[in-house]
Design a protein around this motif. Structure first.
Motif, PDB file in Angstrom:
ATOM      1  N   ALA A 754      36.983  53.830  59.443  1.00 15.25           N
ATOM      2  CA  ALA A 754      37.240  54.947  60.359  1.00 15.25           C
ATOM      3  C   ALA A 754      36.009  55.860  60.416  1.00 15.25           C
ATOM      4  N   GLY A 755      35.464  56.052  61.588  1.00 16.24           N
ATOM      5  CA  GLY A 755      34.306  56.926  61.753  1.00 16.24           C
ATOM      6  C   GLY A 755      32.981  56.255  61.471  1.00 16.24           C
ATOM      7  N   LYS A 756      32.963  54.978  61.182  1.00 15.36           N
ATOM      8  CA  LYS A 756      31.699  54.268  60.908  1.00 15.36           C
ATOM      9  C   LYS A 756      31.351  53.362  62.085  1.00 15.36           C
ATOM     10  N   LYS A 757      30.048  53.205  62.314  1.00 15.07           N
ATOM     11  CA  LYS A 757      29.610  52.401  63.447  1.00 15.07           C
ATOM     12  C   LYS A 757      29.729  50.903  63.170  1.00 15.07           C
ATOM     13  N   GLU A 758      29.487  50.499  61.947  1.00 12.32           N
ATOM     14  CA  GLU A 758      29.551  49.077  61.634  1.00 12.32           C
ATOM     15  C   GLU A 758      29.916  48.908  60.155  1.00 12.32           C
ATOM     16  N   GLY A 759      30.298  47.705  59.799  1.00 10.15           N
ATOM     17  CA  GLY A 759      30.669  47.428  58.413  1.00 10.15           C
ATOM     18  C   GLY A 759      30.872  45.924  58.198  1.00 10.15           C
ATOM     19  N   GLU A 760      31.229  45.598  56.967  1.00  6.28           N
ATOM     20  CA  GLU A 760      31.389  44.179  56.610  1.00  6.28           C
ATOM     21  C   GLU A 760      32.555  44.026  55.652  1.00  6.28           C
ATOM     22  N   ILE A 761      33.335  42.998  55.903  1.00  4.14           N
ATOM     23  CA  ILE A 761      34.401  42.593  54.963  1.00  4.14           C
ATOM     24  C   ILE A 761      33.981  41.258  54.364  1.00  4.14           C
ATOM     25  N   TYR A 762      34.015  41.214  53.042  1.00  2.00           N
ATOM     26  CA  TYR A 762      33.528  40.037  52.305  1.00  2.00           C
ATOM     27  C   TYR A 762      34.695  39.434  51.514  1.00  2.00           C
ATOM     28  N   ILE A 763      34.909  38.129  51.691  1.00  2.00           N
ATOM     29  CA  ILE A 763      35.969  37.431  50.943  1.00  2.00           C
ATOM     30  C   ILE A 763      35.318  36.282  50.171  1.00  2.00           C
ATOM     31  N   GLU A 764      35.577  36.260  48.868  1.00  2.00           N
ATOM     32  CA  GLU A 764      35.018  35.204  48.000  1.00  2.00           C
ATOM     33  C   GLU A 764      36.152  34.584  47.190  1.00  2.00           C
ATOM     34  N   LEU A 765      36.144  33.219  47.075  1.00  2.00           N
ATOM     35  CA  LEU A 765      37.110  32.500  46.228  1.00  2.00           C
ATOM     36  C   LEU A 765      36.330  31.470  45.432  1.00  2.00           C
ATOM     37  N   ARG A 766      36.325  31.666  44.112  1.00  2.00           N
ATOM     38  CA  ARG A 766      35.500  30.821  43.239  1.00  2.00           C
ATOM     39  C   ARG A 766      36.337  30.225  42.115  1.00  2.00           C
ATOM     40  N   LYS A 767      35.929  29.027  41.703  1.00  2.00           N
ATOM     41  CA  LYS A 767      36.473  28.452  40.469  1.00  2.00           C
ATOM     42  C   LYS A 767      35.706  29.045  39.300  1.00  2.00           C
ATOM     43  N   SER A 768      36.438  29.370  38.243  1.00  2.00           N
ATOM     44  CA  SER A 768      35.783  29.972  37.072  1.00  2.00           C
ATOM     45  C   SER A 768      35.039  28.910  36.299  1.00  2.00           C
ATOM     46  N   LYS A 769      34.167  29.358  35.351  1.00  2.00           N
ATOM     47  CA  LYS A 769      33.362  28.432  34.550  1.00  2.00           C
ATOM     48  C   LYS A 769      34.233  27.513  33.719  1.00  2.00           C
ATOM     49  N   GLU A 770      35.384  28.036  33.245  1.00  2.00           N
ATOM     50  CA  GLU A 770      36.256  27.210  32.423  1.00  2.00           C
ATOM     51  C   GLU A 770      36.738  26.011  33.208  1.00  2.00           C
ATOM     52  N   GLU A 771      37.065  26.261  34.521  1.00  2.00           N
ATOM     53  CA  GLU A 771      37.564  25.150  35.327  1.00  2.00           C
ATOM     54  C   GLU A 771      36.472  24.116  35.542  1.00  2.00           C
ATOM     55  N   CYS A 772      35.260  24.563  35.830  1.00  2.00           N
ATOM     56  CA  CYS A 772      34.162  23.627  36.056  1.00  2.00           C
ATOM     57  C   CYS A 772      33.923  22.778  34.833  1.00  2.00           C
ATOM     58  N   LEU A 773      33.998  23.431  33.652  1.00  2.00           N
ATOM     59  CA  LEU A 773      33.744  22.701  32.417  1.00  2.00           C
ATOM     60  C   LEU A 773      34.816  21.660  32.176  1.00  2.00           C
ATOM     61  N   SER A 774      36.086  22.053  32.352  1.00  2.00           N
ATOM     62  CA  SER A 774      37.159  21.093  32.109  1.00  2.00           C
ATOM     63  C   SER A 774      37.109  19.948  33.103  1.00  2.00           C
ATOM     64  N   TRP A 775      36.656  20.263  34.360  1.00  2.00           N
ATOM     65  CA  TRP A 775      36.541  19.197  35.351  1.00  2.00           C
ATOM     66  C   TRP A 775      35.487  18.179  34.940  1.00  2.00           C
ATOM     67  N   GLN A 776      34.349  18.638  34.377  1.00  2.00           N
ATOM     68  CA  GLN A 776      33.284  17.728  33.990  1.00  2.00           C
ATOM     69  C   GLN A 776      33.687  16.852  32.817  1.00  2.00           C
ATOM     70  N   GLU A 777      34.643  17.307  31.980  1.00  2.00           N
ATOM     71  CA  GLU A 777      34.994  16.550  30.795  1.00  2.00           C
ATOM     72  C   GLU A 777      36.001  15.447  31.062  1.00  2.00           C
ATOM     73  N   GLU A 778      36.660  15.465  32.225  1.00  2.00           N
ATOM     74  CA  GLU A 778      37.764  14.542  32.407  1.00  2.00           C
ATOM     75  C   GLU A 778      37.309  13.247  33.048  1.00  2.00           C
ATOM     76  N   ASP A 779      38.159  12.233  32.937  1.00  2.00           N
ATOM     77  CA  ASP A 779      37.920  10.927  33.527  1.00  2.00           C
ATOM     78  C   ASP A 779      38.508  10.893  34.915  1.00  2.00           C
ATOM     79  N   PRO A 780      37.761  10.547  35.988  1.00  2.00           N
ATOM     80  CA  PRO A 780      38.296  10.568  37.335  1.00  2.00           C
ATOM     81  C   PRO A 780      39.416   9.575  37.559  1.00  2.00           C
ATOM     82  N   GLY A 781      39.473   8.518  36.705  1.00  2.00           N
ATOM     83  CA  GLY A 781      40.626   7.647  36.784  1.00  2.00           C
ATOM     84  C   GLY A 781      40.666   6.810  38.050  1.00  2.00           C
TER      85      GLY A 781
END
Length: 865
Positions: A754-781
Motif C-alpha cells: 500500500a502506497g509503494k510504487k513497486e515490490g516483489e513477492i518471493y516464494i522458495e521451497l527447498r529440501k533440507s540438507k538432511e533430506e539430500c543426505l538421506s536420498w544419497q545414501e539409499e538404493d534406487p531399487g
C-alpha cells in the motif's frame, strides 16, 4: 643336547620366555589381524558408499530428464487442439524452464498431427515434407527452432517407433557438444504417431565428477555402459573417444563387462595415468546406463592400517623383553635349594647301588623343600622289608610250592605283588575250565556262550583267540538269518510299491494338475507326461515320440524369460521354485499356468526338471479386471471432489454479490481463494498418473498466478519470483500447505505494498540438507520395473521419497513491502488467515518463524509425508 641334560634354571627361563612369547605372538597376531582387517574393511566400505552415493545422485538427474520426455509424450497423447503454434510455444517454454536441457522436440508421422502437412511445407519447425517436426535448442547459444533431421534413419526416432517404448540413446557428439537423448513414443488409440524427447548435454557431468576427491589424491570419472569415458579430471582428450577396453587390461576388461551388465564392484590395478597401485570402485547409474568410477591409491586408503600394525608390533616386543628378565629372577629363586637336595640324593643313590639301604638323607633344608628328604627316608625304610619277603616267596613258587603265601604285613604295590603270586595258580585253573565250557557250547551250535575268564600275557592270546572265533561264527549265523528276513521283507515292499504307483497315477490323471519330467536341454524334451495332458488337446505320444518338446507349447513371448529363469535356478543350486507363464493348447488357445518345478540332480551330474502345472487363466483375468476397476474408482472420486470444490467457490462468489460491506465481501473472497487452493490440489492430483502425490512446484506457480489475477495487480508494480525445487507431496501435506501459501501470499498482496510504487513477492521451497543426505545414501531399487509408465511414481523414486527416514522441507514466503507491524504477535491475532496458518503448520508437524528485518518473511520447516 637332550632336554634331561639341560640345566633347570635355563629351562625355566626358556620355557617362561617361549611361553610368554607364544602367547603374546598369538594374541598380537589375532589383535593385529582383527583390527587391521576391520580397518581395511571399513576403508573399502567407505569407498563403496562414496561411489554409490555419487552414482545415485547422477541417477536422479537422469530420471528427472527422462520424466520430462515422458511427460511431454503423455501431454501430446491427450492434446486435442491440433494447434501447431501452441505446441511450438510449449516446447520453447519447457526449454527455457529447464536450463539443464540443450534441446526439446516432438516429431510426428506424416499427417499424424492434424492431417494438414501440405500446408506447412518448409514452415518454421517443418521440413520439405511439411511433417510437424519442431526442434527447439540452444546449441549455438540462443534459443532457436529448426526441423528435426535424419528421423527416417537415426535411432532417436526409429528405436521408439520400432520398440514402442522409451529410449535413451548412447552418448554422442553433435556440433561439438557431447550429449544423450531421452525419447518417448506418442500413441493415439494404441497406435504410434510420433515421438517427444529432450537432449541433455554431458559437459556438467565432467565438471562435477572432476571435482570429486577421495583421500589425498583419489579422483573419479564416469563411463557409459559400453565403456566410453564421459569424463576425466586430467585427460580431457579421452572424453567420448577413449574406451575402457582400449587399456588392454584383463582386470579393467572384467570391470567393463560388469558395468555393461549394470552391476557394481571394485578391482585392484595399476593406474594407467599415474602408475600407482589403486583400487577402482564402480557403481551403476541405472537410468542412464552409465557407471560412476572412483579411483583411490591403495597406499592412501590403507595408511592408517599400516601405522596401527607397526605400533602393535613395538608393544609386543617390549612385553617379551620384560618377561624374559622376570623369568630369569624366578628361575634363580627356585633352582638354588633344588641344587642342594640333588647333591644329597646323588650321595644316597651311590650308597643304595652298593646295597646300603640304611643310609638316610639330610632333612636340614628350606621348609618349602623339607618334605623331599623326609619322604625319601620313609621310602628307604618301607622298601627293605617287602623286598626281602618277596624274594622268599618267589623262590618257593619257583620250586612249585603254589600254596606258599606272603606272611608279612605290607602295603600298596608290595601287597599286590604277594596277592599276584597267590592268585597265579588259581587263575590258570579257571581259564582252562572256562575255555572247555565254550568249546562244549560250539559242539551244540550255541555261539552265544562268551569267554568269561580273560587271561593276561600269553594266556590272553589264548582266551582272545577263542572269543574271536566264537564272535565270527555268531556273526555268520546272525547274518544268514537277517538276509533271509530282508529278502522276504523286500518282496512285500515291492508289491506295496507297485500298488502305490498305480494309485498315484490314477490320482494325477484325474486331477487338474499336469505332470512333466523334462531334460535340462534346449526346449526341454519330455521323458514323462501324465495322461491328463489331453486337457490341453495333446496326447502323451506327442511328447514321448519326440514330435513335440515342452518348449514347443510355451508361448513364444515367454520362452526367453522362462529359459533365463530355469538356467539361473539350476546354476544357483535351487531344488524347487514356482513360476507363472503362458502356454498354447493344441487348438491355439493361450492359457496362463502356475508351475512348481523340482530340480533333480543325479550322481553323474545329469539334471532333470519335474514340473507340476495348474491352469490359472480365470484367476489372471479376474485380477486384471479388479486393477482396472480400482483405478477408475480413484479417478472418479477425485474428479467429483474437484468439481464440488469448484461449485463451492462459485457459490461463494455469487453470494458475495448480495452484500455491499467491503469487509464481508473481502471475507467471501478470502474463503473463495481457500477453496480454490484446495480445488487446485485435487485438480493436480486428478491429472497425475498415480493419484497419490501432487507436483507441488507446479501447483505453487498456478496458485500464485491465480492470486495475482484475482487481486488485479499491475504486473509492473508487484513482481513474483519463484525458487522452487521439484517436490511431490501427498494429500495430507499438499492441502494444508496450499492453504498456508494462499494466506501468506494474499496477505502480502493486500497489505504489503500500500502506497509503494513497486515490490516483489518471493516464494522458495527447498529440501533440507538432511533430506539430500538421506536420498544419497539409499538404493534406487527396481520399483519402476512393473509400471514404468507411472510418471509421478518414477519422479518420486528419483527424489528419494520412498526413504523410511523423515524428509524435511522448508517453505519461505517473503515480500519487500512495508513490513509486519512490530506491535502484533502473528501467533496471537484476531486475523482468521494467520490463525489458519499457525493451526495448519501444527497440523503438518511444522515450525514457523517470522523475520521483520527486510520486509516480511515467513519461514516454515515441515515434514513431507
Amino acid at each position: 643336547m637332550r632336554s634331561k641334560n639341560f640345566p633347570l634354571k635355563s629351562k625355566l627361563v626358556i620355557y617362561i620366555v617361549v611361553g610368554v612369547f607364544l602367547v603374546l605372538a598369538v594374541s598380537t597376531a589375532v589383535i593385529i589381524n582383527t583390527v587391521t582387517s576391520q580397518e581395511e574393511k571399513l576403508a573399502y566400505q567407505k569407498s563403496i558408499e562414496m561411489a554409490s552415493n555419487y552414482a545415485n545422485q547422477f541417477d536422479a538427474d537422469m530420471k528427472a530428464n527422462s520424466a520430462i520426455a515422458k511427460t511431454l509424450a503423455l501431454t501430446m497423447e491427450n492434446y486435442e487442439a491440433s494447434n501447431r503454434t501452441e505446441v511450438v510455444s510449449v516446447l520453447k517454454n519447457i526449454l527455457e524452464k529447464n536450463p539443464n536441457l540443450i534441446g526439446v522436440y516432438v516429431g510426428y508421422e506424416p499427417n499424424a498431427f492434424d492431417g494438414r502437412d501440405e500446408e506447412y511445407v518448409n514452415a518454421l519447425g517443418h521440413d520439405a515434407t511439411g511433417r510437424f517436426v519442431p526442434y527447439y535448442n540452444r546449441i549455438k547459444g540462443n534459443v532457436t527452432v529448426e526441423p528435426l533431421l535424419y528421423y527416417n534413419r537415426d535411432d532417436y526416432y526409429q528405436l521408439p517407433k520400432a520398440r514402442e517404448e522409451d529410449v535413451l540413446t548412447e552418448p554422442y557428439f553433435y556440433e561439438g557438444i557431447f550429449m544423450v537423448s531421452h525419447v518417448s513414443p506418442i500413441f493415439r488409440d494404441g497406435k504410434f504417431i510420433g515421438i517427444g524427447g529432450v537432449d541433455v548435454p554431458l559437459e556438467y557431468v565432467d565438471e562435477e565428477v572432476s571435482e570429486v576427491r577421495a583421500f589425498d589424491t583419489g579422483y573419479a570419472f564416469m563411463v557409459s555402459n559400453t565403456g566410453v569415458l564421459l569424463s576425466h579430471p586430467v585427460r580431457k582428450d579421452w572424453i567420448g573417444k577413449k574406451n575402457l577396453y582400449d587399456f588392454n587390461s584383463e582386470e579393467i576388461n572384467r570391470a567393463a563387462g560388469e558395468i555393461k551388465n549394470g552391476t557394481g564392484g571394485y578391482i585392484e590395478i595399476k593406474d594407467p595415468t599415474t602408475g600407482k597401485n589403486v583400487v577402482m570402485f564402480y557403481e551403476p547409474v541405472k537410468t542412464g546406463n552409465f557407471a560412476f568410477v572412483l579411483v583411490i591409491p591403495k597406499e592412501e586408503m590403507l595408511a592408517g592400517v599400516v601405522d596401527l600394525r607397526n605400533r602393535l608390533l613395538v608393544i609386543s616386543a617390549i612385553s617379551i623383553l620384560f618377561m624374559a628378565g622376570l623369568a630369569y629372577m624366578i628361575a634363580l629363586s627356585i633352582t638354588r635349594p633344588i641344587d642342594k637336595i640333588v647333591r644329597d640324593f646323588k650321595s644316597i643313590a651311590q650308597d643304595a647301588v652298593k646295597g646300603r639301604l640304611d643310609v638316610r638323607a639330610d632333612t636340614d633344608v628350606e621348609i618349602d623343600f623339607r618334605e623331599i628328604p623326609i619322604g625319601l627316608n620313609e621310602i628307604l625304610k618301607a622298601v627293605i622289608v617287602p623286598v626281602r619277603e618277596t624274594i622268599r616267596v618267589t623262590n618257593a613258587l619257583a620250586r612249585g610250592e603254589l600254596k606258599e603265601r606272603v606272611k608279612v604285613d605290607v602295603q600298596g604295590e608290595f601287597r599286590e605283588l604277594g596277592n599276584t603270586l597267590d592268585k597265579f595258580s588259581e587263575t590258570l585253573n579257571q581259564i582252562i575250565d572256562d575255555s572247555n565250557a565254550v568249546f562244549t557250547a560250539f559242539q551244540q551250535n550255541d555261539f552265544k556262550r562268551k569267554i568269561r575268564i580273560n587271561g593276561q600275557g600269553d594266556f590272553k592270546l589264548l582266551t582272545d583267540g577263542i572269543e574271536k572265533t566264537r564272535q565270527a561264527l555268531d556273526l555268520a549265523t546272525t547274518q544268514r538269518i537277517e538276509a533271509e528276513k530282508a529278502l522276504l521283507d523286500y518282496a512285500k515292499e515291492l508289491e506295496r510299491s507297485n500298488q502305490l504307483k498305480e494309485e498315484m497315477e490314477k490320482v494325477i490323471n484325474t486331477s487338474p494338475v499336469i505332470v512333466f519330467l523334462r531334460k535340462y536341454e534346449p526346449m526341454w524334451p519330455a521323458e514323462f507326461v501324465s495322461e491328463n495332458i489331453t486337457r490341453l488337446g495333446y496326447d502323451v505320444e506327442d511328447f514321448t515320440s519326440k514330435r513335440l518338446r515342452y518348449g514347443d507349447i510355451v508361448h513364444p513371448e515367454d520362452i526367453e524369460k522362462m529359459s533365463a529363469e530355469v538356467k539361473m535356478r539350476v546354476e544357483t543350486g535351487c531344488t524347487d521354485y514356482t513360476s507363472e507363464y503362458r502356454i498354447l493348447t493344441k487348438s491355439g488357445e493361450v492359457l496362463w499356468v502356475d508351475e512348481r518345478t523340482f530340480v533333480q540332480r543325479s550322481e553323474d551330474g545329469e539334471i532333470h526338471l519335474q514340473g507340476i502345472i495348474l491352469d490359472i487363466t480365470d484367476h489372471k483375468k479376474a485380477e486384471d479386471a479388479l486393477l482396472k476397476m480400482e483405478e477408475i474408482r480413484k479417478k472418479e472420486i477425485h474428479h467429483r471432489i474437484k468439481n464440488n470444490l469448484q461449485v463451492i467457490s462459485t457459490l461463494l462468489y455469487l453470494e458475495s454479490g448480495n452484500f455491499t460491506d467491503k469487509d464481508v465481501i473481502e471475507a467471501f473472497r478470502d474463503s473463495q481463494h481457500r477453496v480454490k487452493s484446495m480445488a487446485l490440489v485435487h485438480e493436480k492430483l486428478y491429472q497425475s498418473e498415480d493419484m497419490v502425490s501432487v507436483d507441488f512446484a507446479d501447483y505453487i506457480k498456478n496458485l500464485a498466478d491465480y492470486l495475482f489475477q484475482s487481486y488485479s495487480l499491475d504486473s509492473g508494480k508487484v513482481s513474483l519470483k519463484l525458487d522452487i525445487d521439484k517436490v511431490f507431496l501427498g494429500m495430507d501435506t499438499a492441502v494444508p500447505l496450499g492453504i498456508i501459501v494462499n494466506e501468506l501470499v494474499s496477505n502480502s498482496l493486500k497489505h504489503a505494498f500500500a502506497g509503494k510504487k513497486e515490490g516483489e513477492i518471493y516464494i522458495e521451497l527447498r529440501k533440507s540438507k538432511e533430506e539430500c543426505l538421506s536420498w544419497q545414501e539409499e538404493d534406487p531399487g527396481n520399483s519402476g520395473d512393473r509400471e514404468s509408465s507411472r510418471l509421478i511414481n518414477g519422479i518420486n523414486d528419483l527424489k528419494g521419497a520412498k526413504d523410511s527416514k523423515e524428509d524435511r522441507l522448508t517453505l519461505i514466503v517473503r515480500d519487500n513491502g512495508r513490513g509486519f507491524p512490530e506491535e502484533l504477535d502473528f501467533r496471537d491475532t484476531t486475523s482468521l488467515g494467520l490463525q489458519l496458518v499457525t493451526t495448519l503448520v501444527d497440523q503438518i508437524d511444522g515450525e514457523i518463524e517470522l523475520d521483520r528485518s527486510m520486509g516480511t518473511e515467513f519461514k516454515i520447516s515441515f515434514s513431507r509425508r
